[in-house]
Design an enzyme around this catalytic site. Structure first.
Site, mmCIF file in Angstrom:
data_model
loop_
_atom_site.group_PDB
_atom_site.id
_atom_site.type_symbol
_atom_site.label_atom_id
_atom_site.label_comp_id
_atom_site.label_asym_id
_atom_site.label_seq_id
_atom_site.Cartn_x
_atom_site.Cartn_y
_atom_site.Cartn_z
ATOM 1 N N TYR A 144 20.350 25.078 6.451
ATOM 2 C CA TYR A 144 19.478 26.065 7.103
ATOM 3 C C TYR A 144 20.279 26.945 8.065
ATOM 4 O O TYR A 144 20.041 28.141 8.187
ATOM 5 C CB TYR A 144 18.336 25.358 7.842
ATOM 6 C CG TYR A 144 17.511 26.297 8.685
ATOM 7 C CD1 TYR A 144 16.848 27.373 8.107
ATOM 8 C CD2 TYR A 144 17.409 26.118 10.062
ATOM 9 C CE1 TYR A 144 16.103 28.247 8.888
ATOM 10 C CE2 TYR A 144 16.658 26.977 10.840
ATOM 11 C CZ TYR A 144 16.009 28.045 10.253
ATOM 12 O OH TYR A 144 15.278 28.912 11.026
ATOM 13 N N TYR A 204 17.086 31.272 20.354
ATOM 14 C CA TYR A 204 17.410 29.849 20.356
ATOM 15 C C TYR A 204 18.845 29.649 20.805
ATOM 16 O O TYR A 204 19.750 30.382 20.392
ATOM 17 C CB TYR A 204 17.272 29.254 18.935
ATOM 18 C CG TYR A 204 15.886 28.857 18.496
ATOM 19 C CD1 TYR A 204 14.810 28.790 19.377
ATOM 20 C CD2 TYR A 204 15.648 28.525 17.161
ATOM 21 C CE1 TYR A 204 13.548 28.408 18.931
ATOM 22 C CE2 TYR A 204 14.394 28.141 16.717
ATOM 23 C CZ TYR A 204 13.340 28.093 17.603
ATOM 24 O OH TYR A 204 12.099 27.720 17.168
ATOM 25 N N ARG A 217 7.458 35.376 15.883
ATOM 26 C CA ARG A 217 6.469 34.304 15.727
ATOM 27 C C ARG A 217 5.238 34.754 14.954
ATOM 28 O O ARG A 217 4.545 33.939 14.336
ATOM 29 C CB ARG A 217 6.046 33.787 17.098
ATOM 30 C CG ARG A 217 7.173 33.142 17.891
ATOM 31 C CD ARG A 217 7.702 31.910 17.199
ATOM 32 N NE ARG A 217 8.752 31.252 17.982
ATOM 33 C CZ ARG A 217 9.452 30.230 17.540
ATOM 34 N NH1 ARG A 217 9.235 29.745 16.319
ATOM 35 N NH2 ARG A 217 10.385 29.682 18.280
ATOM 36 N N GLU A 324 4.855 22.090 8.941
ATOM 37 C CA GLU A 324 4.936 23.477 9.420
ATOM 38 C C GLU A 324 3.761 24.223 8.812
ATOM 39 O O GLU A 324 3.428 24.014 7.641
ATOM 40 C CB GLU A 324 6.269 24.105 8.995
ATOM 41 C CG GLU A 324 6.433 25.552 9.428
ATOM 42 C CD GLU A 324 7.855 26.078 9.192
ATOM 43 O OE1 GLU A 324 8.813 25.403 9.636
ATOM 44 O OE2 GLU A 324 7.993 27.137 8.572
HETATM 45 C C1 3EB Z 1 10.862 27.177 14.138
HETATM 46 O O1 3EB Z 1 9.899 27.503 14.835
HETATM 47 C C2 3EB Z 1 10.539 26.523 12.834
HETATM 48 O O2 3EB Z 1 14.168 30.832 9.842
HETATM 49 O O3 3EB Z 1 12.758 32.331 9.108
HETATM 50 C C3 3EB Z 1 9.781 28.951 11.225
HETATM 51 C C4 3EB Z 1 9.561 30.239 10.720
HETATM 52 C C5 3EB Z 1 11.053 28.416 11.203
HETATM 53 C C6 3EB Z 1 10.622 30.976 10.201
HETATM 54 C C7 3EB Z 1 13.019 31.251 9.668
HETATM 55 C C8 3EB Z 1 12.101 29.176 10.676
HETATM 56 C C9 3EB Z 1 11.891 30.446 10.179
HETATM 57 O O4 3EB Z 1 12.036 27.348 14.488
HETATM 58 C C10 3EB Z 1 11.320 27.035 11.710
#
Ligand code: 3EB
Length: 336
Positions: A144, A204, A217, A324
């Site tokens: 990932y 992050y 989000r 998820e």
């Molecule tokens: C997170 O909140 C969970 O890499 O496009 C959620 C939605 C997540 C999209 C992406 C990853 C992605 O980090 C993972």
């Protein structure tokens, strides 16, 4: 009808000429020859034995479609849906020493951005990313995280923002097959939304990988006469940390709180006059362990109050996440 989304568990695909594109989950018995771009999500519908699911985006015509950059795309005057799949094993080794998945992710997104530019639909609205063995490790990095590197590099290469104005998305692990990406893009930009309970994913810290994920989000988009809310894949994360490891029911509840929070954010800026609500969205849950699906359904049921929930067995991008959920709704905009 502008933009419309349909979910069907019937095996026959609709014979309607106004389908922009679609996807299916599970092993459809009878896909037939499909005229529109189609993303196969190579993962089982849950509970085990449930029929395959077909989802379609429908729009006003006239439609035009083509294949460029290895992308099957279809568009009307204002929006474009495309599907691109790339086999990482076919990527030439990169000079920079990146992994095949990193290279495939970069090449895929570079192609996607070239297409969007050529088509005059530069704004990415929503992206669905699926890849094999998402939690596997190679080249010293979780897969990932390799994907995040390649995606980020393509955003930079295309001189796109890597934070703030970024699309809603999900990134999910499946058992096998190519890197598969479907996307909706438009002539108009989305309004990206962030969750005050969570650190923006594009911020992050580096403990989650050398490059942060490039997604918002949630996003509000405005196809003609409509207000669409796309809630990205949402998990049991508060701040930037996973909470409730090992407890799927608690992860579901935390995820629902995160989605509720995004719904509130959407309603602060929504223009349709009709507020979004958790039970007015249609939801898809990715469940790591098939045996957890009963708990997932039971935990969400009181919140859904009849809203659609499709469950899929798939891997989540952090090894400690068990579930998820992603969600969407389309509201009509009042006549001006
Ligand atoms: C997170 O909140 C969970 O890499 O496009 C959620 C939605 C997540 C999209 C992406 C990853 C992605 O980090 C993972």
């Amino acid at each position: 009808m502008s933009l419309q989304h349909t979910i069907s568990r019937a095996s026959a695909a609709p014979a309607n000429g106004e389908v922009l594109g679609g996807m299916s989950i599970g092993e459809p018995k009878d896909l037939g020859p499909m005229a529109w771009p189609h993303q196969p999500l190579r993962a089982p519908v849950l509970p085990a034995g449930a029929p395959a699911v077909h989802e379609h985006w429908r729009v006003d015509g006239p439609l035009r479609q083509g294949r460029d950059e290895g992308i099957h795309w279809c568009r009307n005057a204002e929006l474009l849906y495309g599907v691109i799949e790339l086999d990482e094993a076919e990527q030439a080794p990169t000079a920079g020493g990146g992994s095949p998945l990193q290279a495939a992710s970069r090449v895929l997104y570079e192609r996607l951005f070239r297409l969007l530019r050529a088509q005059g639909t530069p704004h990415l609205w929503r992206v669905w990313n699926y890849m094999a063995d998402i939690n596997g490790e190679s080249h010293g990095l979780e897969r990932y995280r390799q994907f995040n590197l390649g995606r980020y590099e393509a955003f930079v290469h295309a001189q796109r923002e890597t934070g703030g104005q970024v699309p809603a998305a999900c990134a999910i692990g499946v058992a096998g097959g190519p890197l598969s990406v479907a996307f909706l893009a438009g002539r108009s930009p989305v309004v990206p939304l962030e969750n005050p309970r969570q650190v923006s994913a594009w911020r992050y810290p580096s403990q989650y990988g050398p490059r942060a994920p490039t997604f918002s989000r949630a996003a509000l988009a405005y196809p003609r006469g409509r207000e669409a809310l796309f809630v990205s894949g949402t998990a049991s994360i508060v701040g930037h940390a996973t909470v409730h490891p090992g407890d799927v029911a608690a992860q579901c509840e935390e995820t629902a709180r995160n989605i509720e929070c995004l719904v509130q954010e959407a309603n602060r800026v929504a223009r349709s006059g009709r507020p979004f609500s958790f039970n007015g969205l249609s939801h898809r849950a990715y469940v790591r362990h098939a045996a957890d699906v009963d708990t997932v359904q039971r935990t969400l049921q009181p919140l859904l109050r009849g809203a659609s929930l499709v469950c899929v067995q798939a891997d989540i991008c952090r090894a400690d996440l068990l579930v998820e959920i992603e969600s969407q709704a389309i509201h009509p905009l009042g006549s001006p």
